[in-house]
Design a protein around this motif. Structure first.
Motif, PDB file in Angstrom:
ATOM      1  N   GLY A  76      10.163 -40.828  -9.311  1.00 39.68           N
ATOM      2  CA  GLY A  76       9.424 -39.569  -9.236  1.00 39.68           C
ATOM      3  C   GLY A  76       9.653 -38.871  -7.900  1.00 39.68           C
ATOM      4  O   GLY A  76       9.786 -37.643  -7.846  1.00 39.68           O
ATOM      5  N   VAL A  77       9.709 -39.643  -6.817  1.00 44.97           N
ATOM      6  CA  VAL A  77      10.015 -39.074  -5.508  1.00 44.97           C
ATOM      7  C   VAL A  77      11.417 -38.471  -5.513  1.00 44.97           C
ATOM      8  O   VAL A  77      11.663 -37.406  -4.928  1.00 44.97           O
ATOM      9  CB  VAL A  77       9.894 -40.146  -4.404  1.00 44.97           C
ATOM     10  N   GLY A  78      12.339 -39.146  -6.192  1.00 44.86           N
ATOM     11  CA  GLY A  78      13.694 -38.617  -6.295  1.00 44.86           C
ATOM     12  C   GLY A  78      13.717 -37.271  -6.992  1.00 44.86           C
ATOM     13  O   GLY A  78      14.436 -36.354  -6.572  1.00 44.86           O
ATOM     14  N   ALA A  79      12.923 -37.135  -8.049  1.00 43.86           N
ATOM     15  CA  ALA A  79      12.841 -35.858  -8.752  1.00 43.86           C
ATOM     16  C   ALA A  79      12.248 -34.776  -7.852  1.00 43.86           C
ATOM     17  O   ALA A  79      12.733 -33.636  -7.823  1.00 43.86           O
ATOM     18  CB  ALA A  79      11.999 -36.014 -10.021  1.00 43.86           C
ATOM     19  N   ALA A  80      11.198 -35.139  -7.101  1.00 48.17           N
ATOM     20  CA  ALA A  80      10.573 -34.176  -6.197  1.00 48.17           C
ATOM     21  C   ALA A  80      11.523 -33.786  -5.067  1.00 48.17           C
ATOM     22  O   ALA A  80      11.596 -32.612  -4.674  1.00 48.17           O
ATOM     23  CB  ALA A  80       9.286 -34.765  -5.623  1.00 48.17           C
ATOM     24  N   ALA A 136      15.936 -36.457 -11.175  1.00 50.14           N
ATOM     25  CA  ALA A 136      16.549 -36.660  -9.856  1.00 50.14           C
ATOM     26  C   ALA A 136      18.065 -36.548  -9.908  1.00 50.14           C
ATOM     27  O   ALA A 136      18.701 -36.093  -8.954  1.00 50.14           O
ATOM     28  CB  ALA A 136      16.139 -38.022  -9.302  1.00 50.14           C
ATOM     29  N   LEU A 137      18.659 -36.950 -11.031  1.00 52.32           N
ATOM     30  CA  LEU A 137      20.109 -36.907 -11.179  1.00 52.32           C
ATOM     31  C   LEU A 137      20.610 -35.594 -11.768  1.00 52.32           C
ATOM     32  O   LEU A 137      21.805 -35.429 -11.984  1.00 52.32           O
ATOM     33  CB  LEU A 137      20.566 -38.077 -12.054  1.00 52.32           C
ATOM     34  N   GLY A 138      19.675 -34.676 -12.046  1.00 48.02           N
ATOM     35  CA  GLY A 138      20.060 -33.360 -12.528  1.00 48.02           C
ATOM     36  C   GLY A 138      20.293 -33.251 -14.018  1.00 48.02           C
ATOM     37  O   GLY A 138      20.877 -32.269 -14.497  1.00 48.02           O
ATOM     38  N   PHE A 139      19.822 -34.235 -14.787  1.00 43.10           N
ATOM     39  CA  PHE A 139      19.991 -34.188 -16.237  1.00 43.10           C
ATOM     40  C   PHE A 139      18.909 -33.394 -16.936  1.00 43.10           C
ATOM     41  O   PHE A 139      19.016 -33.100 -18.115  1.00 43.10           O
ATOM     42  CB  PHE A 139      20.040 -35.616 -16.803  1.00 43.10           C
ATOM     43  N   LEU A 140      17.817 -33.070 -16.210  1.00 40.10           N
ATOM     44  CA  LEU A 140      16.727 -32.285 -16.794  1.00 40.10           C
ATOM     45  C   LEU A 140      16.512 -31.021 -15.979  1.00 40.10           C
ATOM     46  O   LEU A 140      16.739 -31.006 -14.769  1.00 40.10           O
ATOM     47  CB  LEU A 140      15.439 -33.117 -16.821  1.00 40.10           C
ATOM     48  N   GLY A 156       9.240 -43.118 -15.353  1.00 37.45           N
ATOM     49  CA  GLY A 156      10.407 -43.480 -14.547  1.00 37.45           C
ATOM     50  C   GLY A 156      11.688 -42.903 -15.113  1.00 37.45           C
ATOM     51  O   GLY A 156      12.542 -42.411 -14.379  1.00 37.45           O
ATOM     52  N   GLY A 157      11.831 -42.958 -16.433  1.00 35.40           N
ATOM     53  CA  GLY A 157      13.014 -42.389 -17.065  1.00 35.40           C
ATOM     54  C   GLY A 157      13.118 -40.891 -16.850  1.00 35.40           C
ATOM     55  O   GLY A 157      14.188 -40.362 -16.524  1.00 35.40           O
TER      56      GLY A 157
END
Length: 263
Positions: free
Chosen positions: A16-20, A259-263, A252-253
């Protein structure tokens, strides 16, 4: 909560931190996302160093069992020395010192300092310890059926490989902190987050968790933070197994994909 739920919540929190971070313009290289999630999953078991029967007590054989006994006594001594008249009497140190924000910050800061001021072996040690804990938490069934030596070998091999990947230019050894000599300064962040997520998880259970110590709440210095009694659950209950653990995997998914730019 039990060990597997703690580890899942830790991994989900870092993803989640990665996404933020990506949303705010500081995207994590994929090695940082993966390594951070594993460290956070392992660190989410560490506050239970004050419990002789916890998952972490079995992770490193006699060493971790002995350390848990020492930390239990230390935590109990700190509790007795600092409790107020309104705090209940206790017979042990579980869910006291190591279940506070102060402990989380100090442990995380210690890992960051060790990673920056130590040599490569300091980084490898931090990775090894937390990767072994991550295996014990996330793959607990396999870990219980396997020998300790195989788990340690897996942790050591993974630590060596992942450190080599992070060391490559652009792969994240200097993520977030880019100044000279600040490589791996970020390693303390998933450690702090994992410990705090553990405390929040325990706060949802019947006994609550004194996360805010040494800040007093009312007349209590060790106030057991938690939601209203009717919203709490017992560790290992169906709420944890059937609701929270699937929710952690889903979150998490989603966080990892974002975070990886897939969404």
């Amino acid at each position: 909560m039990m060990g597997p739920a703690h580890s899942l919540s830790g991994a989900a929190a870092w993803l989640g931190v990665g996404a933020a971070a990506a949303a705010f313009g500081h995207p994590m290289p994929w090695p940082v996302l993966v390594v951070g999630a594993l460290i956070c999953a392992g660190a989410a078991l560490a506050p239970d160093l004050d419990h002789k029967s916890a998952t972490i007590s079995r992770a490193f054989g006699p060493v971790s069992r002995g350390l848990c006994g020492i930390v239990d006594k230390l935590s109990y001594a700190v509790y007795k020395a600092t409790r107020s008249a309104a705090d209940p009497r206790r017979s042990g140190g579980h869910r006291t010192l190591t279940h506070t924000w102060l402990w989380a910050v100090l442990i995380g800061a210690g890992c960051s300092v060790a990673a920056v001021t130590g040599d490569r072996w300091a980084v490898l040690t931090i990775l090894f310890v937390h990767l072994v804990l991550a295996v014990e938490g996330l793959l607990w069934r396999a870990a219980r059926m396997s020998s300790d030596v195989l788990v340690w070998l897996l942790g050591a091999t993974s630590a060596w490989i992942l450190a080599g990947v992070l060391d490559q230019p652009g792969n994240g050894s200097d993520w977030l902190f880019t100044g000279p000599g600040q490589e791996y300064l970020w390693l303390g962040l998933p450690v702090v987050l994992g410990a705090l997520v553990h405390d929040i998880g325990d706060a949802l259970t019947v006994s609550g968790c004194p996360i805010l110590w040494p800040i007093p709440v009312g007349r209590k210095r060790w106030y057991p933070v938690g939601p209203p009694r009717g919203m709490r659950f017992r560790a290992g209950s169906w709420v944890e197994l059937k609701v929270l653990m699937p929710a952690f995997m889903l979150l998490g998914g989603v966080g990892g994909a974002s975070a990886l730019g897939f969404l």
